[in-house]
Design an enzyme around this catalytic site. Structure first.
Site, PDB file in Angstrom:
ATOM      1  N   THR A  36      41.566  40.915  38.921  1.00  0.00           N
ATOM      2  CA  THR A  36      40.229  40.817  39.503  1.00  0.00           C
ATOM      3  C   THR A  36      39.917  42.050  40.345  1.00  0.00           C
ATOM      4  OG1 THR A  36      40.521  38.411  39.593  1.00  0.00           O
ATOM      5  CG2 THR A  36      38.675  39.337  40.809  1.00  0.00           C
ATOM      6  N   ASP A  89      39.602  42.201  47.791  1.00  0.00           N
ATOM      7  CA  ASP A  89      40.816  41.828  47.068  1.00  0.00           C
ATOM      8  C   ASP A  89      40.589  40.505  46.358  1.00  0.00           C
ATOM      9  OD1 ASP A  89      43.405  41.925  46.138  1.00  0.00           O
ATOM     10  OD2 ASP A  89      44.342  42.072  48.118  1.00  0.00           O
ATOM     11  N   ASP A  92      45.042  34.283  44.481  1.00  0.00           N
ATOM     12  CA  ASP A  92      45.630  33.361  43.514  1.00  0.00           C
ATOM     13  C   ASP A  92      45.177  31.928  43.761  1.00  0.00           C
ATOM     14  OD1 ASP A  92      47.274  35.362  42.170  1.00  0.00           O
ATOM     15  OD2 ASP A  92      48.420  35.414  44.029  1.00  0.00           O
ATOM     16  N   GLY A 104      50.526  37.234  43.606  1.00  0.00           N
ATOM     17  CA  GLY A 104      50.877  37.083  42.202  1.00  0.00           C
ATOM     18  C   GLY A 104      51.071  38.418  41.508  1.00  0.00           C
ATOM     19  N   GLU A 111      49.074  44.308  50.757  1.00  0.00           N
ATOM     20  CA  GLU A 111      47.775  43.642  50.839  1.00  0.00           C
ATOM     21  C   GLU A 111      47.537  43.046  52.223  1.00  0.00           C
ATOM     22  OE1 GLU A 111      47.015  42.270  46.205  1.00  0.00           O
ATOM     23  OE2 GLU A 111      48.196  40.984  47.512  1.00  0.00           O
TER      24      GLU A 111
END
Length: 262
Positions: A36, A89, A92, A104, A111
Protein backbone atom coordinates in the site's frame (compact mmCIF):
# COMPACT_ATOMS: atom_id res chain seq x y z
CA UNK A 1 -5.26 0.91 -16.60
CA UNK A 2 -7.03 0.96 -13.26
CA UNK A 3 -9.72 -1.29 -14.75
CA UNK A 4 -7.07 -4.03 -14.86
CA UNK A 5 -6.46 -3.87 -11.12
CA UNK A 6 -8.10 -6.19 -8.62
CA UNK A 7 -10.67 -4.68 -6.24
CA UNK A 8 -8.14 -4.69 -3.39
CA UNK A 9 -5.51 -3.00 -5.55
CA UNK A 10 -8.01 -0.34 -6.61
CA UNK A 11 -8.92 0.24 -2.96
CA UNK A 12 -5.27 0.73 -2.04
CA UNK A 13 -4.80 3.02 -5.02
CA UNK A 14 -7.62 5.41 -4.14
CA UNK A 15 -6.53 5.48 -0.47
CA UNK A 16 -3.02 6.44 -1.54
CA UNK A 17 -4.31 9.10 -3.93
CA UNK A 18 -6.39 10.67 -1.17
CA UNK A 19 -3.61 10.47 1.43
CA UNK A 20 -1.07 12.41 -0.62
CA UNK A 21 -3.48 15.37 -0.60
CA UNK A 22 -2.07 16.04 2.88
CA UNK A 23 1.37 16.65 1.37
CA UNK A 24 2.33 20.26 0.67
CA UNK A 25 5.24 21.74 -1.24
CA UNK A 26 8.47 21.67 0.76
CA UNK A 27 7.33 19.05 3.25
CA UNK A 28 9.52 16.40 4.82
CA UNK A 29 7.54 13.17 4.54
CA UNK A 30 8.07 9.78 6.15
CA UNK A 31 7.58 7.01 3.60
CA UNK A 32 6.16 3.72 4.82
CA UNK A 33 6.94 0.22 3.62
CA UNK A 34 4.68 -2.37 1.99
CA UNK A 35 2.41 -2.77 -1.01
CA UNK A 36 0.00 0.00 0.00
CA UNK A 37 2.82 2.41 0.86
CA UNK A 38 4.42 1.71 -2.53
CA UNK A 39 1.33 3.09 -4.23
CA UNK A 40 1.61 6.22 -2.09
CA UNK A 41 5.26 6.69 -3.09
CA UNK A 42 4.26 6.51 -6.76
CA UNK A 43 1.60 9.15 -6.14
CA UNK A 44 4.24 11.41 -4.56
CA UNK A 45 6.39 10.89 -7.63
CA UNK A 46 3.47 12.08 -9.74
CA UNK A 47 3.24 15.27 -7.65
CA UNK A 48 6.96 15.88 -8.15
CA UNK A 49 6.84 15.19 -11.87
CA UNK A 50 3.54 16.81 -12.86
CA UNK A 51 3.15 19.62 -10.32
CA UNK A 52 6.78 20.45 -9.59
CA UNK A 53 6.42 19.90 -5.85
CA UNK A 54 9.57 19.75 -3.74
CA UNK A 55 9.27 16.79 -1.38
CA UNK A 56 11.93 15.30 0.87
CA UNK A 57 11.25 11.69 1.77
CA UNK A 58 12.60 9.70 4.69
CA UNK A 59 12.19 6.04 3.82
CA UNK A 60 11.54 3.27 6.33
CA UNK A 61 13.30 0.59 4.28
CA UNK A 62 15.85 0.26 1.52
CA UNK A 63 13.21 -0.92 -0.95
CA UNK A 64 11.04 2.13 -0.25
CA UNK A 65 14.08 4.38 -0.65
CA UNK A 66 14.90 2.77 -4.00
CA UNK A 67 11.34 3.22 -5.24
CA UNK A 68 11.21 6.84 -4.09
CA UNK A 69 14.41 7.69 -5.96
CA UNK A 70 13.10 5.91 -9.05
CA UNK A 71 9.99 8.14 -9.15
CA UNK A 72 11.89 11.36 -8.49
CA UNK A 73 11.41 11.91 -4.76
CA UNK A 74 14.48 13.26 -2.94
CA UNK A 75 15.49 10.81 -0.20
CA UNK A 76 17.35 11.78 2.96
CA UNK A 77 17.95 10.12 6.30
CA UNK A 78 16.09 10.98 9.48
CA UNK A 79 19.35 12.28 10.93
CA UNK A 80 19.57 14.67 7.97
CA UNK A 81 16.14 16.22 8.53
CA UNK A 82 15.70 15.54 12.29
CA UNK A 83 11.90 15.97 12.25
CA UNK A 84 9.10 15.28 9.77
CA UNK A 85 5.96 17.17 8.84
CA UNK A 86 4.05 14.03 7.96
CA UNK A 87 4.36 10.27 7.67
CA UNK A 88 2.16 8.19 5.38
CA UNK A 89 2.16 4.43 5.86
CA UNK A 90 -0.01 1.37 5.51
CA UNK A 91 -1.16 -1.03 8.20
CA UNK A 92 -1.83 -4.72 8.67
CA UNK A 93 -4.72 -4.15 11.09
CA UNK A 94 -6.59 -1.26 12.67
CA UNK A 95 -9.20 -1.18 15.42
CA UNK A 96 -11.99 1.37 16.08
CA UNK A 97 -9.56 3.51 18.13
CA UNK A 98 -7.08 3.60 15.23
CA UNK A 99 -4.58 1.44 17.06
CA UNK A 100 -2.55 -0.60 14.61
CA UNK A 101 -0.56 -3.74 14.04
CA UNK A 102 2.27 -3.09 11.61
CA UNK A 103 5.40 -4.88 10.50
CA UNK A 104 4.14 -7.37 7.95
CA UNK A 105 6.69 -5.91 5.56
CA UNK A 106 9.47 -6.32 8.10
CA UNK A 107 10.20 -2.62 8.67
CA UNK A 108 8.39 -2.07 11.98
CA UNK A 109 11.37 -0.59 13.85
CA UNK A 110 12.13 2.06 11.24
CA UNK A 111 8.41 2.69 10.75
CA UNK A 112 7.84 3.36 14.43
CA UNK A 113 10.89 5.62 14.73
CA UNK A 114 9.80 7.65 11.70
CA UNK A 115 6.15 7.83 12.78
CA UNK A 116 7.02 9.13 16.24
CA UNK A 117 9.33 11.74 14.69
CA UNK A 118 6.43 13.23 12.70
CA UNK A 119 3.94 15.99 13.41
CA UNK A 120 1.21 13.82 11.89
CA UNK A 121 0.75 10.20 10.84
CA UNK A 122 -1.67 9.35 8.04
CA UNK A 123 -2.43 5.66 7.61
CA UNK A 124 -3.81 4.20 4.39
CA UNK A 125 -5.75 0.95 4.27
CA UNK A 126 -8.51 -1.02 2.63
CA UNK A 127 -11.61 -2.27 4.50
CA UNK A 128 -10.21 -5.80 4.94
CA UNK A 129 -7.74 -4.48 7.53
CA UNK A 130 -10.44 -3.43 10.02
CA UNK A 131 -10.94 -5.53 13.16
CA UNK A 132 -12.93 -5.08 16.34
CA UNK A 133 -9.97 -6.18 18.49
CA UNK A 134 -6.32 -6.34 17.45
CA UNK A 135 -4.66 -9.71 17.12
CA UNK A 136 -6.05 -11.52 14.09
CA UNK A 137 -2.90 -10.57 12.17
CA UNK A 138 0.28 -12.01 13.71
CA UNK A 139 2.10 -9.43 15.84
CA UNK A 140 5.69 -8.91 14.62
CA UNK A 141 8.41 -8.51 17.23
CA UNK A 142 11.92 -7.56 16.14
CA UNK A 143 14.64 -9.33 18.13
CA UNK A 144 18.43 -9.45 17.99
CA UNK A 145 19.90 -12.65 16.53
CA UNK A 146 21.95 -13.45 19.66
CA UNK A 147 20.00 -15.87 21.81
CA UNK A 148 16.81 -15.45 19.82
CA UNK A 149 15.46 -18.85 20.87
CA UNK A 150 15.80 -17.83 24.52
CA UNK A 151 14.04 -14.56 23.72
CA UNK A 152 11.27 -16.54 22.01
CA UNK A 153 10.86 -18.76 25.08
CA UNK A 154 10.70 -15.72 27.38
CA UNK A 155 8.03 -14.15 25.17
CA UNK A 156 5.91 -17.30 25.15
CA UNK A 157 6.23 -17.62 28.93
CA UNK A 158 5.15 -14.00 29.34
CA UNK A 159 2.14 -14.53 27.08
CA UNK A 160 0.82 -17.23 29.41
CA UNK A 161 0.08 -14.49 31.94
CA UNK A 162 -1.69 -12.09 29.56
CA UNK A 163 -5.21 -11.86 28.15
CA UNK A 164 -4.57 -13.23 24.66
CA UNK A 165 -6.14 -16.22 22.90
CA UNK A 166 -2.98 -17.59 21.26
CA UNK A 167 0.46 -17.88 22.80
CA UNK A 168 2.80 -19.20 20.12
CA UNK A 169 5.64 -17.44 18.33
CA UNK A 170 7.31 -18.37 15.05
CA UNK A 171 10.51 -17.20 13.41
CA UNK A 172 9.80 -15.36 10.16
CA UNK A 173 11.52 -16.90 7.17
CA UNK A 174 12.52 -15.66 3.74
CA UNK A 175 12.60 -18.83 1.71
CA UNK A 176 14.58 -21.34 3.74
CA UNK A 177 16.54 -18.70 5.66
CA UNK A 178 15.52 -16.42 8.54
CA UNK A 179 14.14 -13.07 7.40
CA UNK A 180 16.52 -10.22 8.21
CA UNK A 181 15.46 -6.64 8.81
CA UNK A 182 17.44 -3.69 7.46
CA UNK A 183 19.17 -3.61 10.87
CA UNK A 184 20.15 -7.27 10.54
CA UNK A 185 17.70 -8.43 13.19
CA UNK A 186 15.15 -11.25 13.19
CA UNK A 187 11.37 -11.13 13.47
CA UNK A 188 9.21 -13.33 15.65
CA UNK A 189 5.54 -13.40 14.65
CA UNK A 190 3.23 -13.83 17.65
CA UNK A 191 0.00 -15.69 16.88
CA UNK A 192 -2.29 -14.16 19.50
CA UNK A 193 -5.70 -14.09 17.73
CA UNK A 194 -6.96 -11.45 20.16
CA UNK A 195 -5.14 -8.79 22.20
CA UNK A 196 -7.37 -7.54 25.00
CA UNK A 197 -4.84 -5.09 26.46
CA UNK A 198 -2.46 -3.91 23.71
CA UNK A 199 -0.81 -1.19 25.81
CA UNK A 200 0.12 -3.66 28.53
CA UNK A 201 1.41 -6.16 25.97
CA UNK A 202 3.56 -3.55 24.23
CA UNK A 203 5.11 -2.43 27.50
CA UNK A 204 5.89 -5.94 28.71
CA UNK A 205 7.29 -7.10 25.37
CA UNK A 206 9.79 -4.26 25.20
CA UNK A 207 11.07 -5.09 28.68
CA UNK A 208 12.23 -8.55 27.59
CA UNK A 209 16.00 -8.69 26.93
CA UNK A 210 16.63 -9.29 23.24
CA UNK A 211 13.46 -7.55 22.07
CA UNK A 212 14.17 -4.46 19.97
CA UNK A 213 10.61 -3.31 19.17
CA UNK A 214 7.11 -4.64 18.58
CA UNK A 215 4.52 -3.96 15.90
CA UNK A 216 1.85 -2.39 18.10
CA UNK A 217 1.36 1.23 17.02
CA UNK A 218 -0.78 2.73 19.76
CA UNK A 219 -2.00 6.34 19.89
CA UNK A 220 0.22 7.23 16.93
CA UNK A 221 -2.22 7.36 14.00
CA UNK A 222 -3.87 10.76 13.49
CA UNK A 223 -5.79 10.13 10.27
CA UNK A 224 -6.95 6.88 8.68
CA UNK A 225 -7.83 6.85 4.97
CA UNK A 226 -9.81 3.77 3.94
CA UNK A 227 -10.06 3.22 0.20
CA UNK A 228 -12.75 1.24 -1.60
CA UNK A 229 -12.70 -0.37 -5.02
CA UNK A 230 -15.50 1.90 -6.27
CA UNK A 231 -13.34 4.99 -5.78
CA UNK A 232 -14.89 6.12 -2.50
CA UNK A 233 -12.83 6.80 0.59
CA UNK A 234 -13.56 7.18 4.28
CA UNK A 235 -11.36 9.63 6.16
CA UNK A 236 -11.26 9.26 9.94
CA UNK A 237 -9.56 12.07 11.85
CA UNK A 238 -9.11 11.00 15.46
CA UNK A 239 -8.02 14.46 16.64
CA UNK A 240 -11.01 16.26 15.15
CA UNK A 241 -13.38 13.40 15.88
CA UNK A 242 -14.66 13.46 12.30
CA UNK A 243 -15.51 10.81 9.73
CA UNK A 244 -15.88 12.02 6.14
CA UNK A 245 -16.87 10.16 2.99
CA UNK A 246 -15.46 11.31 -0.32
CA UNK A 247 -14.81 10.11 -3.85
CA UNK A 248 -11.44 10.05 -5.57
CA UNK A 249 -11.58 10.58 -9.32
CA UNK A 250 -9.57 7.85 -11.01
CA UNK A 251 -8.97 8.13 -14.75
CA UNK A 252 -9.25 4.86 -16.62
CA UNK A 253 -5.94 5.69 -18.33
CA UNK A 254 -4.18 5.91 -14.99
CA UNK A 255 -1.68 3.04 -14.83
CA UNK A 256 0.84 4.23 -12.24
CA UNK A 257 0.61 1.10 -10.20
CA UNK A 258 0.11 -1.76 -12.59
CA UNK A 259 3.82 -2.58 -12.42
CA UNK A 260 4.01 -2.52 -8.60
CA UNK A 261 1.20 -4.92 -7.81
CA UNK A 262 2.28 -7.59 -5.35
Amino acid sequence: MTAELSPIDRAKYVAARRAVEYVEDGMRVGLGTGSTAAWMVRCLGELVRDEGMQITGVATSTRTADLARDVGVTVKTLDDVRWLDLTIDGTDEYDPNLNLIKGGGGALLHEKVVATASDQMVVIADPTKQVDTLGAFPLPVEVIPFGWQTTKALIEEMLSNLDVLGRSASLRLSGAEPFRTDEGNLILDLHLRRIAQPAQLSLVLNQIPGVVENGLFLDICDVLVIGNADGTVEVRDINNGTIEHERVDVAETDNLFVEVKE
